[in-house]
Design an enzyme around this catalytic site. Structure first.
Site, PDB file in Angstrom:
ATOM      1  N   THR A   8      -4.036   0.179 -11.504  1.00 36.31           N
ATOM      2  CA  THR A   8      -3.344   0.847 -10.400  1.00 36.31           C
ATOM      3  C   THR A   8      -4.357   1.727  -9.655  1.00 36.31           C
ATOM      4  O   THR A   8      -5.367   2.139 -10.229  1.00 36.31           O
ATOM      5  CB  THR A   8      -2.164   1.714 -10.904  1.00 36.31           C
ATOM      6  OG1 THR A   8      -2.672   2.745 -11.743  1.00 36.31           O
ATOM      7  CG2 THR A   8      -1.150   0.897 -11.664  1.00 36.31           C
ATOM      8  N   ALA A  10      -6.371   0.774  -7.448  1.00 37.86           N
ATOM      9  CA  ALA A  10      -7.620   0.021  -7.575  1.00 37.86           C
ATOM     10  C   ALA A  10      -8.381  -0.126  -6.268  1.00 37.86           C
ATOM     11  O   ALA A  10      -9.468  -0.696  -6.255  1.00 37.86           O
ATOM     12  CB  ALA A  10      -7.301  -1.364  -8.133  1.00 37.86           C
ATOM     13  N   SER A  12      -9.686   2.203  -4.360  1.00 33.63           N
ATOM     14  CA  SER A  12     -10.766   3.151  -4.058  1.00 33.63           C
ATOM     15  C   SER A  12     -11.150   3.951  -5.299  1.00 33.63           C
ATOM     16  O   SER A  12     -10.520   3.820  -6.354  1.00 33.63           O
ATOM     17  CB  SER A  12     -10.359   4.103  -2.932  1.00 33.63           C
ATOM     18  OG  SER A  12      -9.449   5.059  -3.423  1.00 33.63           O
ATOM     19  N   GLY A  13     -12.189   4.754  -5.156  1.00 38.25           N
ATOM     20  CA  GLY A  13     -12.609   5.697  -6.191  1.00 38.25           C
ATOM     21  C   GLY A  13     -12.815   5.089  -7.560  1.00 38.25           C
ATOM     22  O   GLY A  13     -13.464   4.045  -7.710  1.00 38.25           O
ATOM     23  N   TYR A 162      -0.133  19.267 -10.467  1.00 35.46           N
ATOM     24  CA  TYR A 162      -1.157  18.299 -10.896  1.00 35.46           C
ATOM     25  C   TYR A 162      -1.499  18.526 -12.370  1.00 35.46           C
ATOM     26  O   TYR A 162      -1.470  17.589 -13.178  1.00 35.46           O
ATOM     27  CB  TYR A 162      -2.390  18.457 -10.005  1.00 35.46           C
ATOM     28  CG  TYR A 162      -3.519  17.493 -10.322  1.00 35.46           C
ATOM     29  CD1 TYR A 162      -3.458  16.161  -9.916  1.00 35.46           C
ATOM     30  CD2 TYR A 162      -4.645  17.913 -11.014  1.00 35.46           C
ATOM     31  CE1 TYR A 162      -4.497  15.281 -10.192  1.00 35.46           C
ATOM     32  CE2 TYR A 162      -5.691  17.050 -11.286  1.00 35.46           C
ATOM     33  CZ  TYR A 162      -5.615  15.731 -10.878  1.00 35.46           C
ATOM     34  OH  TYR A 162      -6.651  14.863 -11.152  1.00 35.46           O
TER      35      TYR A 162
END
Ligand SMILES: NC(=O)C1=CN([C@@H]2O[C@H](COP(=O)(O)OP(=O)(O)OC[C@H]3O[C@@H](n4cnc5c(N)ncnc54)[C@H](OP(=O)(O)O)[C@@H]3O)[C@@H](O)[C@H]2O)C=CC1
Ligand SMILES: CC(C)CCC[C@@H](C)[C@H]1CC[C@H]2C3=C(CC[C@]12C)[C@@]1(C)CCC(=O)[C@@H](C)[C@@H]1CC3
Length: 314
Positions: A8, A10, A12-13, A162
């Site tokens: 998931t 997937a 970027s980064g 977060y």
């Protein structure tokens, strides 16, 4: 049956870097990029195919922040093949949390609940006799017990959604192991360290990061958690993929670390979690999942009834 790795976030980064690292390891692996933005997903697939032209890369539309999207995506996965590993590399970092379409806090829904429902929905393919599968949660060093409360698992009342959602993912990984190891499903938690990605560029503008980058590289001599590149940050995810599932410690968080000289390695560190709390959270999430499913079913029934009514009145 095919070995599929579903990632998931997937496009970027850290998620994209994980896909790159996995294909370098074994270009025959079948990847499934689960993304909410199909244009970016397509761009990520093209980038991966440039370096690995023979790779098998499927795209799956998934907004983990929406229960309906999760159920729809799971249905598609179940119809196609077998998932052996699934890594959560998406994340939402904001101090201004809000309520989403499902009536849930967005950070909680994206970072924890969507994946919880996905794992439960895929249990028929993740838990198969004679086979092992794994789920890997991308947590954070920001996951803190003090930010989490069992009385407010969505963090409606607090100011650290977060940190709360990441601590909750540490707890839920432990619970998933307790409930599913006997059926061959193993869950682990990683921390990527500090990585320069869209997430970090969202905190402070990218020019600021570029400006302080030399200082960051200097700091790395003293602290190995400044992994800085997505490639280094995905190190722990990659190394878990290479390890035997049964050998992993369910109470450890696997940290991607980078030495001052830039070489990366993975180290397990014990998490500040306990069984009672993880079980209590697991039970709460099961209840929330039940009511989310009920609500969606009612919505569907109402739509059906309305369509029927329209057909009759025509
Ligand atoms: N970068 C860091 O320093 C650290 C990161 N982490 C964790 O690592 C993980 C990866 O983050 P990172 O690579 O840095 O961030 P990025 O922003 O680069 O990547 C996040 C990915 O998640 C996707 N995403 C976000 N929301 C959703 C959603 N609702 N449904 C589906 N996909 C979604 C994004 O897709 P889209 O393009 O559509 O937005 C994007 O592909 C996160 O869980 C984060 O909390 C932990 C510690 C430190
Ligand atoms: C001038 C100095 C080089 C400034 C260094 C400040 C840093 C210590 C912080 C700036 C951004 C912060 C940050 C995190 C930790 C502390 C900082 C690096 C995280 C890595 C904490 C864990 C996460 O999950 C990330 C998303 C955070 C990203 C920003």
């Amino acid at each position: 049956m095919e070995k599929v790795i579903l990632v998931t976030g997937a496009n970027s980064g850290i998620g994209l870097a994980l896909c790159e690292r996995l294909l370098y390891e074994d270009s025959q692996l079948q990847l499934c990029l689960a993304c909410r933005n199909m244009q970016r997903a397509e761009a990520a697939r093209s980038a991966l195919l440039t370096s690995h032209p023979d790779a098998q890369i499927d795209l799956l539309h998934l907004d983990v922040g929406s229960v309906r999207s999760v159920l729809h995506a799971a249905h598609k996965v179940k119809a196609s093949n077998v998932v052996k590993m699934f890594a959560t590399a998406e994340g939402l970092l904001t101090q201004q949390d809000r309520v989403n379409k499902d009536g849930l806090q967005e950070v909680f829904a994206t970072n924890l609940f969507g994946h919880f429902v996905l794992v439960r929905e895929l249990d028929s393919i993740l838990c198969q006799a004679g086979q092992t599968s794994r789920v890997v949660w991308t947590s954070s060093s920001n996951a803190r017990r003090s930010a989490f409360s069992l009385d407010d698992v969505q963090h409606r009342l607090g100011t650290e959604p977060y940190a709360s959602s990441k601590y909750a993912s540490d707890l839920i990984s432990l619970a998933l192991n307790r409930h599913n190891n006997s059926q061959g499903l193993y869950s682990s938690v990683i921390c990527p360290g500090l990585v320069m990605t869209n997430l970090t560029y969202g905190i402070l503008p990218s020019f600021f990061w570029t400006l302080i980058m030399p200082i960051m590289y200097l700091i790395r001599i003293f602290t190995n958690t400044f992994t800085l590149t997505p490639h280094n940050g995905a190190g722990a995810l990659h190394s878990l993929f290479l390890k035997k599932t049964e050998s992993l410690d369910p109470r450890a968080k696997y940290h991607s670390l980078t030495s001052g000289m830039g070489s990366n390695y993975t180290q397990p560190r014990q998490m500040d979690i306990d069984d009672d709390m993880s079980e209590a959270l697991y039970v709460k999430l099961l209840e929330m999942e039940k009511s989310a499913r009920k609500r969606l079913k009612e919505e569907d029934d109402n739509k059906q009834a309305y369509k029927k009514y329209l057909n009759q009145t025509e």
